[in-house]
Design a protein around this motif. Structure first.
Motif, PDB file in Angstrom:
ATOM      1  N   ALA A 224      -0.608   3.016  -3.868  1.00 39.40           N
ATOM      2  CA  ALA A 224      -0.939   3.812  -2.615  1.00 39.40           C
ATOM      3  C   ALA A 224      -2.501   4.067  -2.564  1.00 39.40           C
ATOM      4  O   ALA A 224      -2.881   4.005  -1.385  1.00 39.40           O
ATOM      5  CB  ALA A 224      -0.187   5.206  -2.520  1.00 39.40           C
ATOM      6  N   ASP A 225      -2.965   4.083  -3.593  1.00 34.93           N
ATOM      7  CA  ASP A 225      -4.461   4.431  -3.775  1.00 34.93           C
ATOM      8  C   ASP A 225      -5.151   3.085  -3.464  1.00 34.93           C
ATOM      9  O   ASP A 225      -4.848   2.158  -4.444  1.00 34.93           O
ATOM     10  CB  ASP A 225      -4.932   5.047  -5.054  1.00 34.93           C
ATOM     11  CG  ASP A 225      -6.596   5.471  -4.996  1.00 34.93           C
ATOM     12  OD1 ASP A 225      -7.207   4.922  -4.587  1.00 34.93           O
ATOM     13  OD2 ASP A 225      -6.808   6.559  -5.356  1.00 34.93           O
TER      14      ASP A 225
ATOM     15  N   PRO B 189       0.965  -1.380  -0.027  1.00 43.08           N
ATOM     16  CA  PRO B 189       0.031  -0.083   0.266  1.00 43.08           C
ATOM     17  C   PRO B 189       0.701   1.333  -0.145  1.00 43.08           C
ATOM     18  O   PRO B 189       0.272   2.385  -0.280  1.00 43.08           O
ATOM     19  CB  PRO B 189      -0.721  -0.069   1.196  1.00 43.08           C
ATOM     20  CG  PRO B 189      -0.018  -0.961   2.327  1.00 43.08           C
ATOM     21  CD  PRO B 189       0.739  -1.798   1.238  1.00 43.08           C
ATOM     22  N   ASP B 190       2.063   1.171   0.339  1.00 47.14           N
ATOM     23  CA  ASP B 190       2.804   2.399   0.416  1.00 47.14           C
ATOM     24  C   ASP B 190       3.792   2.422  -0.795  1.00 47.14           C
ATOM     25  O   ASP B 190       4.744   3.349  -0.860  1.00 47.14           O
ATOM     26  CB  ASP B 190       3.780   2.367   1.609  1.00 47.14           C
ATOM     27  CG  ASP B 190       2.973   2.916   2.892  1.00 47.14           C
ATOM     28  OD1 ASP B 190       2.252   4.162   2.817  1.00 47.14           O
ATOM     29  OD2 ASP B 190       2.762   2.010   3.749  1.00 47.14           O
ATOM     30  N   SER B 191       3.527   1.643  -2.005  1.00 43.09           N
ATOM     31  CA  SER B 191       4.314   2.008  -3.070  1.00 43.09           C
ATOM     32  C   SER B 191       3.679   3.064  -3.907  1.00 43.09           C
ATOM     33  O   SER B 191       2.567   3.210  -3.613  1.00 43.09           O
ATOM     34  CB  SER B 191       4.197   0.580  -4.122  1.00 43.09           C
ATOM     35  OG  SER B 191       2.889   0.433  -4.657  1.00 43.09           O
ATOM     36  N   ARG B 192       4.536   3.781  -4.612  1.00 43.09           N
ATOM     37  CA  ARG B 192       4.058   4.997  -5.270  1.00 43.09           C
ATOM     38  C   ARG B 192       2.696   4.445  -6.053  1.00 43.09           C
ATOM     39  O   ARG B 192       1.696   5.298  -6.160  1.00 43.09           O
ATOM     40  CB  ARG B 192       5.091   5.627  -6.466  1.00 43.09           C
ATOM     41  CG  ARG B 192       4.597   6.674  -6.908  1.00 43.09           C
ATOM     42  CD  ARG B 192       5.821   7.262  -7.789  1.00 43.09           C
ATOM     43  NE  ARG B 192       6.747   7.889  -6.992  1.00 43.09           N
ATOM     44  CZ  ARG B 192       8.095   7.193  -7.017  1.00 43.09           C
ATOM     45  NH1 ARG B 192       8.172   6.042  -7.632  1.00 43.09           N
ATOM     46  NH2 ARG B 192       9.018   7.558  -6.115  1.00 43.09           N
TER      47      ARG B 192
ATOM     48  N   ASP C 175       6.492  -3.088  -6.062  1.00 44.99           N
ATOM     49  CA  ASP C 175       4.956  -2.827  -6.062  1.00 44.99           C
ATOM     50  C   ASP C 175       4.005  -3.952  -5.413  1.00 44.99           C
ATOM     51  O   ASP C 175       3.172  -3.952  -4.453  1.00 44.99           O
ATOM     52  CB  ASP C 175       4.256  -2.304  -7.446  1.00 44.99           C
ATOM     53  CG  ASP C 175       5.196  -0.929  -7.734  1.00 44.99           C
ATOM     54  OD1 ASP C 175       5.057   0.068  -6.955  1.00 44.99           O
ATOM     55  OD2 ASP C 175       5.545  -1.041  -8.982  1.00 44.99           O
TER      56      ASP C 175
ATOM     57  N   LYS D 171       7.899   4.143   3.926  1.00 46.54           N
ATOM     58  CA  LYS D 171       7.983   5.407   3.833  1.00 46.54           C
ATOM     59  C   LYS D 171       9.207   6.164   3.549  1.00 46.54           C
ATOM     60  O   LYS D 171       9.293   7.425   3.399  1.00 46.54           O
ATOM     61  CB  LYS D 171       6.936   6.006   4.906  1.00 46.54           C
ATOM     62  CG  LYS D 171       5.739   5.494   4.933  1.00 46.54           C
ATOM     63  CD  LYS D 171       4.703   6.044   6.232  1.00 46.54           C
ATOM     64  CE  LYS D 171       3.248   5.458   6.299  1.00 46.54           C
ATOM     65  NZ  LYS D 171       2.591   6.179   7.294  1.00 46.54           N
TER      66      LYS D 171
ATOM     67  N   ALA E   8       9.984   0.910  -1.516  1.00 52.18           N
ATOM     68  CA  ALA E   8       9.378   1.691  -2.432  1.00 52.18           C
ATOM     69  C   ALA E   8       9.496   1.232  -4.003  1.00 52.18           C
ATOM     70  O   ALA E   8       8.550   1.411  -4.900  1.00 52.18           O
ATOM     71  CB  ALA E   8       9.674   3.122  -2.349  1.00 52.18           C
TER      72      ALA E   8
END
Length: 584
Positions: free
Chosen positions: A316-317, A310-313, A463, A452, A460
């Protein structure tokens, strides 16, 4: 497809000693495959009177990978499980009903200490319990395992150890007092597969690679005579220094051969038994052997899943993650990983428990995943996430949606799943690239980094990942290890590593903590946690790993193992036949 660095696979000769395994608390196993009680003489052949040949059991196995640390996600494989069950001592092991029982060969006792200010467990180790080099199995081994598993990235069973405040030595190291910061009802799942601290704590290569080539010492009924990964062979011999009951056979030879040769070796009698992953065609070939071979499916303590960080660029959505899941053909991913073999019968539909664990029930919401990829749903969700279709690709802010899917280089089935997932996503206009770092790089560095932090080459940059989720042990601790927020060490204030999913929900964390400490029953906590995990779309469970055990009648004493401990946990009772040569 890029490739990571392979571990060195040079032949290694070791004179180390071997012991038996721990596994997790699971359903009671099926009846033993062989009911005969082993005798002190092999069942077939007559050895020369003047110099008897060794009594040997030859076992066909899957490819023998380097890396034998049973506590790391990178080394979570049939090879490490088999060798750990032959070599590493454990405080508790699954009993006949699948529940953990004290291993009285190693331990005198392990019990809660009453009237203590903090939750304290006292372990008393048998005086005669020693490593193969003569060093005692003692408190320092408990300390070493605690220190490593609470702080190292990419370990498979961290949560329970992170609750421990202190491990204290008493009575020359043969009594160990373990003090917890909070009550931990699942304490019996700890201190399994102990490692020789006196040989490992100052090893120059560090935790992630120190066990790549085997164990420098062990404490069980066998010793490793030779490891030759290039030839695909490991030879074990009876450990004459073992203080417990001696092994029935003189040696066990593990031989890695392909599936067709596995069947032929069983047919000809070159292998006494085989434990390996079989596809549909191989299973039929094994059945064609008829009554000459017994077959049983053996579940392994790991579920394979697709992680969506969920915190990959790119992901994230939550809408983007849900769109990815709508684009995947789940049955095809399962087929790619299992080949239609035993694991296909253990498809997973829960976020914490594996299908063979007690209490397992599907928690997947009805209709959460279509039978086939849903193009209309993919388009709707990506549109809501701000993407637009342009030239056959999905674009946002002038950048295409291009997902990096990682799979560990050492595991072919994981790579097959990753490549199939990438193919499916491309069909929906979502660009995807598969990368194959080593397991150490993926689980120990990339997925364990702070999601993060934005560090190059860190979390990061990944994905999605194809990864194992450990099964067995304490269910609440497994839930905390897979999905809990990282805590902080009480003695150093250093943060613990992140979970492989890169997931943390501060609102959910109190429920996860309450399950760990027993304030809320696991079932009640799970009913709160699982729906949130499904909605968050951070992990897609596929199947529980499994192998087939194929057994010829010449070898006696083989059982599938209690719980998910596997057949190698019974190896000390195996009785084979006289070998054709002395093997050396």
């Amino acid at each position: 497809m890029s490739q990571g660095r392979r571990r060195p696979l040079a032949a290694v000769s070791l004179l180390v000693t071997t012991a038996s395994l721990v596994a997790a608390c699971t359903n009671a196993p099926p009846p033993p495959l062989v009911s005969e009680t082993p005798t002190t003489q092999p069942p077939t052949s007559t050895a020369p009177a003047e110099q008897p040949m060794p009594v040997e059991v030859v076992v066909g196995v899957d490819e023998l990978e380097g890396g034998f640390n049973p506590h790391t996600l990178a080394d979570l494989s049939p090879t490490s499980s088999a060798l750990a069950s032959l070599m590493l001592p454990s405080v508790h092991r699954p009993g006949p009903d699948g529940r953990l029982q004290l291993d009285t060969t190693l331990m005198e006792s392990a019990e809660l200490v009453p009237d203590q200010e903090k939750f304290t467990v006292r372990y008393r180790i048998r005086r005669e319990a020693n490593w193969s080099d003569g060093a005692p199995i003692a408190a320092e081994d408990f300390v070493y395992l605690w220190q490593q598993l609470r702080s190292q990235p990419g370990v498979s069973d961290a949560a329970g150890y992170q609750l421990i405040n202190d491990v204290a030595s008493r009575q020359g190291g043969k009594t160990v007092d373990v003090t917890f910061a909070k009550p931990f009802p699942g304490w019996q799942s700890l201190f399994n597969n102990l490692l020789p601290a006196h040989l490992l704590r100052d090893a120059p290569r560090g935790w992630s690679t120190v066990l790549d080539d085997g164990y420098p010492a062990s404490g069980g009924p066998f010793a490793i005579r030779q490891i030759d990964l290039d030839r695909g062979e490991i030879i074990l011999e009876r450990n004459d220094r073992y203080w417990g009951p001696p092994a029935q056979s003189d040696r066990i030879s593990l031989r890695a051969i392909d599936k067709a040769r596995q069947v032929e070796a069983l047919r000809s009698g070159d292998s006494h038994l085989a434990v390996f992953g079989a596809d549909t065609g191989t299973m039929q070939a094994l059945r064609d052997l008829g009554d000459s071979v017994q077959l049983i499916n053996v579940p392994r303590p790991a579920t394979v899943e697709v992680l969506l960080r969920p915190d990959s660029r790119a992901l994230a959505d939550i809408k983007a993650r849900q769109a990815v899941l709508a684009a995947l053909d789940r049955p095809a991913l399962i087929q790619a990983g299992t080949g239609g073999g035993p694991a296909e019968q253990l498809q997973s539909h829960a976020q914490v428990l594996a299908p063979s664990e007690p209490g397992y029930t599907p928690t997947e919401p009805a209709g959460a995943f279509p039978a086939k990829p849903d193009r209309a749903r993919v388009e709707k969700l990506l549109d809501e996430a701000g993407y637009q279709r342009s030239g056959g690709a999905w674009m946002r802010d002038g950048r295409p949606l291009n997902l990096v899917i990682a799979a560990p280089f050492e595991h072919e089935s994981y790579i097959r799943i990753a490549e199939e997932a990438a193919r499916q996503l491309r069909e929906q206009g979502i660009q995807a690239t598969v990368v194959t770092p080593t397991g150490d790089q993926l689980f120990g560095e990339m997925l364990a980094a702070n999601p993060k932090s934005g560090e190059p080459g860190g979390a990061a940059s990944v994905d999605m990942a194809i990864a194992p989720r450990p099964a067995g042990g304490d269910a609440a601790a497994n839930m905390a290890a897979a999905y809990g927020c990282p805590g902080v060490a009480a003695d150093s204030e250093q943060p613990f590593p992140h979970n492989a999913a890169g997931f943390c929900d501060e609102l959910l964390q109190p429920t996860i903590d309450a399950a760990m400490t027993g304030r809320v029953p696991f079932g009640e906590a799970s009913s709160i946690v699982e729906p949130v995990l499904w909605r968050a779309a951070v992990a897609l469970p596929l199947y529980q790993q499994a192998q087939v055990l194929a057994l010829r009648p010449e070898v006696k004493g083989v059982e599938p193992g209690h719980g998910m401990s596997g057949p190698f946990s019974t190896a000390a009772q195996w009785l084979g036949t006289y070998a054709d040569n002395d093997g050396y």
